[in-house]
Design a protein around this motif. Structure first.
Motif, PDB file in Angstrom:
ATOM      1  N   MET A   1       0.866  -1.183   0.000  1.00 27.11           N
ATOM      2  CA  MET A   1       0.000   0.000   0.000  1.00 27.11           C
ATOM      3  C   MET A   1       0.903   1.233   0.000  1.00 27.11           C
ATOM      4  O   MET A   1       1.770   1.368   0.846  1.00 27.11           O
ATOM      5  N   GLY A   2       0.681   2.134  -0.952  1.00 25.91           N
ATOM      6  CA  GLY A   2       1.497   3.329  -1.053  1.00 25.91           C
ATOM      7  C   GLY A   2       1.229   4.290   0.103  1.00 25.91           C
ATOM      8  O   GLY A   2       0.250   4.152   0.841  1.00 25.91           O
ATOM      9  N   LEU A   3       2.108   5.265   0.255  1.00 24.52           N
ATOM     10  CA  LEU A   3       1.998   6.234   1.352  1.00 24.52           C
ATOM     11  C   LEU A   3       0.667   6.974   1.335  1.00 24.52           C
ATOM     12  O   LEU A   3       0.035   7.160   2.375  1.00 24.52           O
ATOM     13  N   ALA A   4       0.189   7.358   0.139  1.00 21.40           N
ATOM     14  CA  ALA A   4      -1.094   8.072   0.054  1.00 21.40           C
ATOM     15  C   ALA A   4      -2.239   7.180   0.536  1.00 21.40           C
ATOM     16  O   ALA A   4      -3.150   7.647   1.220  1.00 21.40           O
ATOM     17  N   LEU A   5      -2.186   5.882   0.207  1.00 21.47           N
ATOM     18  CA  LEU A   5      -3.255   4.986   0.644  1.00 21.47           C
ATOM     19  C   LEU A   5      -3.188   4.733   2.144  1.00 21.47           C
ATOM     20  O   LEU A   5      -4.216   4.605   2.798  1.00 21.47           O
ATOM     21  N   VAL A   6      -1.988   4.663   2.700  1.00 23.83           N
ATOM     22  CA  VAL A   6      -1.846   4.505   4.152  1.00 23.83           C
ATOM     23  C   VAL A   6      -2.419   5.732   4.836  1.00 23.83           C
ATOM     24  O   VAL A   6      -3.178   5.635   5.806  1.00 23.83           O
ATOM     25  N   SER A   7      -2.102   6.907   4.338  1.00 24.44           N
ATOM     26  CA  SER A   7      -2.646   8.156   4.871  1.00 24.44           C
ATOM     27  C   SER A   7      -4.156   8.182   4.716  1.00 24.44           C
ATOM     28  O   SER A   7      -4.884   8.554   5.634  1.00 24.44           O
ATOM     29  N   GLY A   8      -4.653   7.779   3.552  1.00 24.95           N
ATOM     30  CA  GLY A   8      -6.087   7.747   3.303  1.00 24.95           C
ATOM     31  C   GLY A   8      -6.805   6.801   4.242  1.00 24.95           C
ATOM     32  O   GLY A   8      -7.891   7.106   4.740  1.00 24.95           O
ATOM     33  N   LYS A   9      -6.201   5.654   4.505  1.00 23.55           N
ATOM     34  CA  LYS A   9      -6.804   4.682   5.429  1.00 23.55           C
ATOM     35  C   LYS A   9      -6.886   5.273   6.829  1.00 23.55           C
ATOM     36  O   LYS A   9      -7.902   5.131   7.506  1.00 23.55           O
ATOM     37  N   SER A  10      -5.836   5.943   7.259  1.00 24.69           N
ATOM     38  CA  SER A  10      -5.809   6.566   8.586  1.00 24.69           C
ATOM     39  C   SER A  10      -6.901   7.632   8.710  1.00 24.69           C
ATOM     40  O   SER A  10      -7.608   7.707   9.722  1.00 24.69           O
ATOM     41  N   ILE A  11      -7.060   8.447   7.689  1.00 21.21           N
ATOM     42  CA  ILE A  11      -8.097   9.487   7.688  1.00 21.21           C
ATOM     43  C   ILE A  11      -9.477   8.840   7.679  1.00 21.21           C
ATOM     44  O   ILE A  11     -10.380   9.260   8.411  1.00 21.21           O
ATOM     45  N   TYR A  12      -9.641   7.788   6.888  1.00 17.81           N
ATOM     46  CA  TYR A  12     -10.916   7.060   6.844  1.00 17.81           C
ATOM     47  C   TYR A  12     -11.266   6.537   8.235  1.00 17.81           C
ATOM     48  O   TYR A  12     -12.394   6.694   8.703  1.00 17.81           O
ATOM     49  N   GLU A  13     -10.297   5.915   8.884  1.00 10.75           N
ATOM     50  CA  GLU A  13     -10.549   5.338  10.207  1.00 10.75           C
ATOM     51  C   GLU A  13     -10.901   6.410  11.233  1.00 10.75           C
ATOM     52  O   GLU A  13     -11.709   6.175  12.124  1.00 10.75           O
ATOM     53  N   LYS A  14     -10.337   7.594  11.090  1.00  6.64           N
ATOM     54  CA  LYS A  14     -10.592   8.673  12.054  1.00  6.64           C
ATOM     55  C   LYS A  14     -11.926   9.372  11.810  1.00  6.64           C
ATOM     56  O   LYS A  14     -12.647   9.682  12.763  1.00  6.64           O
ATOM     57  N   TYR A  15     -12.282   9.628  10.548  1.00  2.86           N
ATOM     58  CA  TYR A  15     -13.435  10.476  10.256  1.00  2.86           C
ATOM     59  C   TYR A  15     -14.623   9.766   9.588  1.00  2.86           C
ATOM     60  O   TYR A  15     -15.735  10.289   9.630  1.00  2.86           O
ATOM     61  N   CYS A  16     -14.406   8.630   8.956  1.00  4.44           N
ATOM     62  CA  CYS A  16     -15.445   8.039   8.114  1.00  4.44           C
ATOM     63  C   CYS A  16     -15.985   6.706   8.623  1.00  4.44           C
ATOM     64  O   CYS A  16     -17.155   6.392   8.413  1.00  4.44           O
ATOM     65  N   LEU A  17     -15.140   5.939   9.278  1.00  2.13           N
ATOM     66  CA  LEU A  17     -15.471   4.577   9.665  1.00  2.13           C
ATOM     67  C   LEU A  17     -16.711   4.480  10.536  1.00  2.13           C
ATOM     68  O   LEU A  17     -17.534   3.581  10.347  1.00  2.13           O
ATOM     69  N   THR A  18     -16.889   5.385  11.462  1.00  2.00           N
ATOM     70  CA  THR A  18     -18.032   5.320  12.376  1.00  2.00           C
ATOM     71  C   THR A  18     -19.349   5.223  11.623  1.00  2.00           C
ATOM     72  O   THR A  18     -20.216   4.439  11.989  1.00  2.00           O
ATOM     73  N   CYS A  19     -19.512   5.989  10.572  1.00  2.00           N
ATOM     74  CA  CYS A  19     -20.767   5.979   9.810  1.00  2.00           C
ATOM     75  C   CYS A  19     -20.750   4.974   8.660  1.00  2.00           C
ATOM     76  O   CYS A  19     -21.731   4.295   8.408  1.00  2.00           O
ATOM     77  N   HIS A  20     -19.642   4.900   7.951  1.00  2.00           N
ATOM     78  CA  HIS A  20     -19.590   4.070   6.747  1.00  2.00           C
ATOM     79  C   HIS A  20     -19.073   2.657   7.017  1.00  2.00           C
ATOM     80  O   HIS A  20     -19.055   1.837   6.098  1.00  2.00           O
ATOM     81  N   GLN A  21     -18.664   2.381   8.247  1.00  2.00           N
ATOM     82  CA  GLN A  21     -18.247   1.047   8.713  1.00  2.00           C
ATOM     83  C   GLN A  21     -16.864   0.650   8.202  1.00  2.00           C
ATOM     84  O   GLN A  21     -16.366   1.182   7.217  1.00  2.00           O
ATOM     85  N   ALA A  22     -16.260  -0.301   8.909  1.00  3.85           N
ATOM     86  CA  ALA A  22     -14.911  -0.764   8.580  1.00  3.85           C
ATOM     87  C   ALA A  22     -14.832  -1.370   7.185  1.00  3.85           C
ATOM     88  O   ALA A  22     -13.819  -1.247   6.501  1.00  3.85           O
ATOM     89  N   ASP A  23     -15.927  -2.009   6.757  1.00  5.90           N
ATOM     90  CA  ASP A  23     -15.932  -2.650   5.442  1.00  5.90           C
ATOM     91  C   ASP A  23     -16.494  -1.758   4.339  1.00  5.90           C
ATOM     92  O   ASP A  23     -16.650  -2.186   3.204  1.00  5.90           O
ATOM     93  N   GLY A  24     -16.827  -0.501   4.674  1.00  7.83           N
ATOM     94  CA  GLY A  24     -17.392   0.415   3.689  1.00  7.83           C
ATOM     95  C   GLY A  24     -18.848   0.137   3.374  1.00  7.83           C
ATOM     96  O   GLY A  24     -19.417   0.725   2.463  1.00  7.83           O
ATOM     97  N   GLY A  25     -19.478  -0.743   4.140  1.00  5.40           N
ATOM     98  CA  GLY A  25     -20.844  -1.171   3.851  1.00  5.40           C
ATOM     99  C   GLY A  25     -21.934  -0.218   4.272  1.00  5.40           C
ATOM    100  O   GLY A  25     -23.091  -0.389   3.901  1.00  5.40           O
TER     101      GLY A  25
END
Length: 115
Positions: free
Chosen positions: A1-25
């Motif tokens: 996973m490239g640096l941008a994707l690692v950063s994107g995953k971290s941002i997703y986990e901080k701001y998006c995961l609660t509503c959109h879930q860990a699996d994006g479902g």
């Protein structure tokens, strides 16, 4: 996973995961899924606007209605928005191209002119 994707995953986990879930479902009828939807795989400008502006009312995505308010995330830097959207567009079985910081900057500039 490239640096941008690692950063994107971290941002997703901080701001998006609660509503959109860990699996994006997402959550049926509340928070839309991020898996192979027209919003995620389609027009990048529309997707960037969703992150910058959020949703204040019900939204229909691919024939399903979602009622939860999504707050604006315009406090994120252009590079952070680009990273998280690239992460979403390349994960959860999605196979879409990246979003660049320059694209986010251009949409943000257009948004400010309309405000």
């Amino acid at each position: 996973m490239g640096l941008a994707l690692v950063s994107g995953k971290s941002i997703y986990e901080k701001y998006c995961l609660t509503c959109h879930q860990a699996d994006g479902g997402g959550v049926p009828n509340m928070n839309p899924p991020l898996i192979k939807t027209s919003y995620v795989l389609g027009n990048k400008i529309r997707l960037i606007k969703v992150v910058l502006n959020g949703f204040l009312e019900n939204v229909d995505i691919d024939g399903e209605s979602y009622s939860n308010v999504m707050p604006s995330h315009d406090f994120l830097k252009d590079q952070e928005i680009a990273a998280v959207l690239t992460y979403v567009r390349k994960n959860f079985t999605n196979k879409a191209g990246p979003v660049t910081a320059a694209q986010v900057k251009a949409v943000r500039a257009t948004n400010k002119k309309k405000a």
